[in-house]
Enzyme design. Structure first.
Site, PDB file in Angstrom:
ATOM      1  N   ASN A   2       0.829  -1.201   0.000  1.00 56.00           N
ATOM      2  CA  ASN A   2       0.000   0.000   0.000  1.00 56.00           C
ATOM      3  C   ASN A   2       0.869   1.258   0.000  1.00 56.00           C
ATOM      4  O   ASN A   2       2.096   1.187   0.130  1.00 56.00           O
ATOM      5  CB  ASN A   2      -0.953  -0.015   1.195  1.00 56.00           C
ATOM      6  CG  ASN A   2      -2.317   0.587   0.855  1.00 56.00           C
ATOM      7  OD1 ASN A   2      -2.400   1.531   0.066  1.00 56.00           O
ATOM      8  ND2 ASN A   2      -3.366   0.054   1.450  1.00 56.00           N
ATOM      9  N   HIS A  43      23.496   2.872  10.916  1.00 55.87           N
ATOM     10  CA  HIS A  43      24.740   3.625  11.105  1.00 55.87           C
ATOM     11  C   HIS A  43      25.468   3.108  12.348  1.00 55.87           C
ATOM     12  O   HIS A  43      24.845   2.574  13.274  1.00 55.87           O
ATOM     13  CB  HIS A  43      24.440   5.116  11.275  1.00 55.87           C
ATOM     14  CG  HIS A  43      23.777   5.736  10.092  1.00 55.87           C
ATOM     15  ND1 HIS A  43      24.486   6.240   9.023  1.00 55.87           N
ATOM     16  CD2 HIS A  43      22.471   5.897   9.789  1.00 55.87           C
ATOM     17  CE1 HIS A  43      23.643   6.711   8.121  1.00 55.87           C
ATOM     18  NE2 HIS A  43      22.410   6.512   8.561  1.00 55.87           N
ATOM     19  N   GLY A  92      -0.456  -1.079   9.377  1.00 52.75           N
ATOM     20  CA  GLY A  92      -0.024   0.298   9.157  1.00 52.75           C
ATOM     21  C   GLY A  92       1.070   0.747  10.095  1.00 52.75           C
ATOM     22  O   GLY A  92       1.058   0.424  11.290  1.00 52.75           O
ATOM     23  N   ARG A 120      13.740   1.790  28.001  1.00 52.17           N
ATOM     24  CA  ARG A 120      14.721   1.588  29.062  1.00 52.17           C
ATOM     25  C   ARG A 120      16.082   1.296  28.450  1.00 52.17           C
ATOM     26  O   ARG A 120      16.171   0.723  27.369  1.00 52.17           O
ATOM     27  CB  ARG A 120      14.300   0.437  29.981  1.00 52.17           C
ATOM     28  CG  ARG A 120      14.197  -0.904  29.296  1.00 52.17           C
ATOM     29  CD  ARG A 120      13.617  -1.954  30.231  1.00 52.17           C
ATOM     30  NE  ARG A 120      13.525  -3.257  29.583  1.00 52.17           N
ATOM     31  CZ  ARG A 120      14.499  -4.158  29.563  1.00 52.17           C
ATOM     32  NH1 ARG A 120      15.662  -3.875  30.147  1.00 52.17           N
ATOM     33  NH2 ARG A 120      14.339  -5.313  28.965  1.00 52.17           N
TER      34      ARG A 120
END
Length: 221
Positions: free
Chosen positions: A103, A133, A162, A191
Site C-alpha cells: 500500500n 549507522h 499500518g 529503558r
C-alpha cells in the site's frame, strides 16, 4: 562492469561508504525511476508494471500486448502491486514475490537485500530499513563516515499493518520475528539496555576504509 569492493561490502552488511560516486549514481538512477512511478497518474496496468521494473532494474521483457485491456491486465495478475507513492534507495536490492500488495507510502532502504514473499500484504506507511549507522559517533561522522546494514526477509503470506517498521537483519515468517540487531533502548517506556560504544576505530579495523582507498586507486589507473 565489475562491482567495487565498497559496494560488495554494503551488500554483505559490512561497513562501507555510501557517498561515493558509484553509489550516488545508483541512488540517483533509482530516484529518477521512483519519481516517474510516483508521478505517473492514471495509467494502464502494463505501464505500471513497466515503471516498477525500471525501479528494481528488472530487464525481463513484457509479454506481447493482448487483444483487449482486460486480457492485457490479466497477463500481469501475479505481478506485485505497489501503490504510489513509494520511496526506495537503490531498487536493485529489492525482490517482491508473486501477488504481493504494497500500500501507499512504503519506504524501503535497500542498502542490503530486501525480499518480500508471495502473497504478502502491506498496509500504508510500512518502512523497511536494511541500512543503519555505527553507534560510535566518532565512526559515524556524518556523511563522511561509513555505514552498514543487514538483510531483511519477509516470507510468504505475511500481513504487515499500518506504520510497521522492520529493522536491519530481521526475518519475518512462520510466526516468528527475530529481535533486531543494534538495539540500545527498548520498551514503552524505553529503558536502557547498554552503553553506546566509543572510540572503536571500526572504520579502520573493519577494512572499510582500506577497501574504499583500493577502489579509488583502481579507478585512477
Amino acid at each position: 562492469m565489475a562491482m567495487s569492493e565498497n559496494k560488495a561490502r554494503s551488500l554483505r552488511g559490512e561497513l562501507y561508504y555510501a557517498f561515493t560516486p558509484e553509489l550516488l549514481n545508483q541512488r540517483r538512477r533509482c530516484s529518477q525511476a521512483v519519481a516517474r512511478y510516483n508521478n505517473s497518474g492514471e495509467i494502464s496496468r502494463r505501464k505500471r508494471v513497466e515503471l516498477w521494473r525500471d525501479i528494481v532494474d528488472d530487464k525481463t521483457p513484457l509479454p506481447p500486448l493482448a487483444a483487449t485491456e482486460e486480457e492485457d491486465e490479466e497477463l500481469f495478475a501475479e505481478d506485485a502491486w505497489v501503490e504510489p507513492p513509494v520511496h526506495i534507495d537503490y531498487g536493485t536490492n529489492v525482490e517482491l514475490g508473486d501477488n504481493v500488495f504494497v500500500n501507499f507510502n512504503c519506504t524501503i532502504i535497500d542498502t542490503c537485500r530486501v525480499t518480500i514473499g508471495a502473497r504478502t500484504l502491506f498496509a500504508p506507511n510500512v518502512s523497511l530499513y536494511s541500512g543503519t549507522h555505527p553507534l560510535d559517533p566518532e565512526v559515524r561522522n556524518g556523511t563522511k563516515g561509513p555505514e552498514l546494514g543487514g538483510e531483511i526477509h519477509i516470507e510468504e503470506d505475511c500481513w504487515l499493518g499500518g506504520n510497521v517498521t522492520v529493522l536491519p537483519g530481521v526475518r519475518i515468517g512462520a510466526g516468528v520475528v527475530d529481535v533486531p540487531p543494534y538495539t540500545v533502548v527498548a520498551g514503552n517506556p524505553a529503558r536502557k539496555l547498554r552503553d553506546v560504544p566509543r572510540s572503536t576505530n571500526a572504520e579502520k579495523t573493519s577494512g572499510a576504509q582500506a577497501a574504499l582507498e583500493r577502489d579509488r586507486a583502481a579507478a585512477e589507473k
